[in-house]
Design a protein around this motif. Structure first.
Motif: not given
Length: 485
Positions: A196-198, A325, A336, A340, A342
């Protein structure tokens, strides 16, 4: 290449390998398809080229006279030329193998007797010798499937090709560079492994209309997302001026080809030199036996030392590129990833920019005119070893609680790394020791280093020197004040 409803005439024409693949300067034999029904040459540009090439070959070999020779001798020269040409045709006829119908009166036994007695079998296509046509069912030779899926070359032919190719390369002041893909030039992940973070990456992928300007690509065909390492395009462009480059990956061929298209959309760097898992001759190992370059002229960039057990002296170990990830999880890192966070590597001082500087230094040292012009007698592995050995020269290192007391200290990878970087390693401290390497400041040897004004550094200091090819400031690698002896 061969079909069941046609016969093939294979003629070994001088150098049977020159020209088949432009990048390898090799030619497969001149192949002329024969009609089963008529036993005549099929009308095509291929057969026209064959006829012209054959005639030119015969003409060139039958003309031994000087261009200044008196023209009164023309008639005699023509007669002699015709005799030589007829003789050449007869000689070449003995090297022809007809596969299929025996309507010309040739039998397989007669052909074999006429062609295979003196043939050295330089290579095979579908187990058939490309020179005499004899079928070999024992899998002779080394497979070069990345050149042609059915091609195998004999050891003598591989040696001949390597000798010829390296002479040409050295004349142009170039060496060979074998490049790993994953974690070296790029990082890939399966689409289903993007967390989800990517997820934001899916809206930031680059267009395939101008691949050369992009760095993040979604490849739906193979269900992957790939991020090119920063600086990779500049790296390849500049490295190509010094090296003939190969891709060598433990991934599948379909994946390797897709990655080559992203890295080299103009097909100017690698051509057919894309080696994948199926081309390896040993399980879980990469080898230079499938690279048409002499070991003494080859450098390797890879993030995994273990797959190059036979060629460690050629290897420049790369710091792994963990963009996604899934890559961090694969190697057991509980942190991280760049995606993730950024963020990304810095182009100016990232891994590829650093190693390009090292490659330039190696190339310059190898072709240094002060050492003469016999480049063939030189060995790039010795140049690499010498440059690496200068990084920590003058340092004497003692390790404290870095590896277990039960293990042999000199067999630990950090001990070996330090020695390769030019340092001297010892088990006990004395006045000549300059550095104590430890993860803990409370050990007896760590306290000795602090009390005597010596350097106490974390093991990452060694790793940084290894990857960055320079001795980094010790103050950047402090040791935690925990866990006393």
């Amino acid at each position: 290449m061969f079909s069941d409803d046609s016969r093939w005439v294979i003629v070994c024409h001088r150098e049977p390998w020159l020209g088949y693949e432009n990048d390898l300067k090799l030619v497969l034999p001149i192949v002329v398809q024969m009609s089963v029904a008529t036993d005549s040459l099929v009308s095509s540009s291929s057969s026209d080229d064959f006829a012209a090439l054959l005639d030119a070959e015969l003409d060139s070999d039958s003309s031994d006279g000087s261009p200044d020779q008196d023209c009164s001798d023309d008639e005699d020269n023509n007669a002699e030329g015709a005799r030589i040409k007829r003789r050449k045709v007869l000689e070449m006829d003995t090297r022809v193998e007809v596969q299929g119908s025996n309507s010309n009166g040739f039998t397989e036994k007669a052909i074999e007797e006429a062609t295979t007695d003196s043939c050295t079998h330089p290579g095979f296509l579908r187990d058939m010798c490309i020179c005499c046509g004899k079928r070999m069912d024992d899998g002779a030779g080394v497979a070069f499937g990345y050149i042609h899926k059915d091609l195998r070359l004999g050891s003598d032919e591989v040696s001949r090709l390597r000798d010829a190719d390296v002479r040409t390369l050295l004349r142009n002041k170039k060496l060979y560079l074998v490049l790993d893909l994953d974690h070296t030039l790029l990082n890939s992940t399966r689409l289903e492994d993007i967390n989800s973070e990517e997820d934001y990456l899916k809206s930031q992928t680059d267009s395939f209309e101008d691949i050369s300007k992009g760095s993040l690509f979604r490849l739906d065909k193979i269900r992957m997302m790939t991020k090119l390492r920063p600086y990779v395009r500049t790296f390849l462009q500049e490295a190509s001026n010094m090296f003939e480059m190969y891709i060598y990956t433990m991934g599948e061929r379909a994946y390797a080809i897709e990655m080559a298209k992203l890295l080299d959309p103009g097909n100017v760097y690698f051509n057919s030199r894309v080696i994948s898992k199926a081309d390896c001759t040993r399980r879980h190992q990469k080898g230079l036996d499938v690279v048409l370059g002499k070991d003494s002229a080859v450098l390797i960039l890879d993030d995994t030392e273990a797959v190059w057990q036979r060629h460690k002296d050629n290897l420049i170990l790369m710091e792994r590129y963990h963009y996604f990830s899934s890559s961090c999880r694969q190697f057991g890192f509980n942190c991280k990833s760049l995606s993730e966070l950024k963020g990304d590597e810095n182009e100016a001082d990232g891994a590829l920019a650093t190693v390009l500087g090292v490659l330039k230094k190696i190339h310059s040292n190898f072709f240094n005119p002060e050492h003469g012009d016999d480049f063939a007698a030189r060995d790039v592995r010795q140049v690499l070893r010498k440059i690496r050995n200068e990084i920590l020269r003058g340092c004497k290192i003692v390790f404290s609680r870095v590896f277990s007391t039960e293990s042999q200290a000199e067999n630990h990878h950090l001990w070996k790394m330090a020695e390769q970087l030019g340092a001297t390693c010892a088990v006990e401290v004395d006045s000549s020791v300059t550095h104590v390497v430890s993860e803990y400041a409370g050990t007896e040897k760590s306290r000795w280093a602090v009390q005597n004004g010596n350097f106490l550094v974390h093991p990452k200091w060694l790793e940084a020197a290894n990857y960055l090819w320079s001795k980094k400031p010790e103050q950047q690698f402090p040791v935690e004040l925990t866990k006393s002896k």
